[in-house]
Motif scaffolding. Sequence first.
Motif: not given
Length: 514
Positions: A352-379
Motif C-alpha cells: 500500500x505504498x504509492x508507486x511513481x507515475x506510470x508504474x502499475x499497481x492497485x487503484x485505491x480511492x478516497x472521498x465522500x463517494x466511498x461507501x460506508x462499508x459492506x452490510x453485516x460484513x465487517x471483516x
Amino acid sequence: MNYQYNNFYEILEKNAKNLKNKPAYFLNNRKISWERVKKKVDTFARALEIIGVKKGDLVPVLVGNSIEFIVAILAIQKLSAVAVPVNTFLKEEEITFILNDTEAEILIASSKFKNNLKNIRNNTNIKKIIWEGEVENIDENNISFSEILSNFESHEVKELPKRNDLAVIIYTSGTTGKPKGAMLTYKNFFSNIYGINELIKLTNKDRFIAYLPMFHSFTLTVNILLPMFYGSPVVIIRSIMPFSKIIKETLLKRVTIFTGVPDVYSALSRAKLPFYFHWFNKIRFFVSGAAPLAGEVLERFSKKFKRAKLLEGYGLSECSPVVAVNRAELQKPSSVGPAIPGVEVKIVNDELIEVPKGVAGEIIVKGDNVMKGYYKREDATQQTIINGWLLTGDIGKIDEDGYIYILDRKKDLIISKGVNIYPREIEEICLKFPGIKECAVIGKKENNDEIPVAFIELEDNAEFNEIEFKKYLKKHLANYKIPKAFYVIDELPKNATGKVLKRKLRENIEEYMK
C-alpha cells in the motif's frame, strides 16, 4: 464539498414546486410531471408506513425499468428506510440469498418475476409482497402497487433522512463469489452528483435516456439521481431489446445525454443507422461505464459519431459508483480520465505504498463517494477500506496529467513464470483481428504455474483461423503473452451490464477443453 441537500426527497420537492407540470419522465406516449411524481411518492410512502415500514428497515425492490421503480425507491427513502434494488436477472436461489442477507419482511416486486419467487415465503422472512403489474389473489399479504396509488392518501412525514443516513444498499454482482451489500449514504451519491456537475454543465433542458437496468448503481446515479438534481427529464425504456426502439426514442424525444455500456457502443459503431439519425439527433454526450471500453471500439465510434463526445468513465458500486471520467476538452485513448472533483486516486503496491507515475499497481480511492462499508460484513469492510482508502482490486496506472489507465482486475492478473501478464492488454489486441466480436483471457493452472488462454466469440458468419490468428498475435505481443489455447464459444458469460464473468470461465474451463 458543501452539499445543498440532505436527501433525494428534498430535490423532488424542489422540482415539484419549481417545475410543476413540466415532464419528469417519458414512458412510451406518456408524460409524467414532477408534481405527479411527487404525489405518487407521497402516496406510496404512506402505504408503506401503514404496512409497517419504519426508519432503518431494508426494503428490497425487484422491479424492472419503470416509474414504479423510481417511486418505490424514493418512497422508501422518504420514510428513512433503506432501498435495496435487486438484480432482475437473478434466479430464485440468488434472490433468496439477498432477501435472507437483508432479513427483509416486505418485498416490492414485478409480477413478471413471480416464477422466481414461488418459494420465497418458505425460505425467507418475507411476509408481504407489493406487486407491480398484473396480480392474482390480492389479499393482505399480496398487495397491488397500482391499487395503493389509487386508494391511499398522501401525507407528510415528521422527519426526513439526513445526509449521512443510509440511502441504498447495492449488492455487488458477485463476479468473485457471493454478492456483498455495499452500504451507500445520501452523501456518497451527492459526492458523485456534485463532482459530475463541475465537469459537465447540465440543465433541465437536457434529456437523458434510461434503458440500462435501473437496479445497477451506474443507472441509478447517472440516469435517475443526476437528472433529478437538474430537473432534467428522463426517457424510460423498459428493455434494451429491440434496440431499434432506443434509437427511435432517442431521436423523437430529443435525448441529449446518452449513457451505455461498452457492448452498446460496440454495436452502435458497427450498426447501419438511418442517415437521418446522424442529421437530426440532439446528443451532446455519449457516456460509457460499468465495464472497460476497448480502444478499438472508441476509435470506430469516434469516426462514426463526430458531433458528440464519447466519454468513458470508471467506477464501482462501492464508490456510488463514479470515480473518474474523461474530459470533453482532452480525451486520452485507453484512459478513463482523471478522478472527478472531490475524489482522490492513488496507485499503490502490495504494501500500500504509492508507486511513481506510470508504474502499475492497485487503484485505491478516497472521498465522500466511498461507501460506508459492506452490510453485516465487517471483516470484508476492514479488508477493503483502510485508513479511509478503498482498495478497488483493479490494477492501473496514472500518467503525469492524472489520467487513469485500467490495466486489469487484480484477481484476473496472470503470473506466468514469475512475470505479470495483464489479460486486458491481450484482449485489446485480439479485438482488432477481423471476425472477433468479443474476447476474454484468463489464467489456467498448469504444473504449478499459470498460462494465458483465450475465449473467443466470433462475429456472425465469421470463421476462426487459428494459424493466421497466432501469426497476427506474434506481431503485436511478446511470446509469453500469447494465449496457449483458444476456445471459440457461442457467447461469453456476462452480468447484467455486459461485464464478462471470468469466474464462470474458470469454473467451466474443463468443459470447454473437451
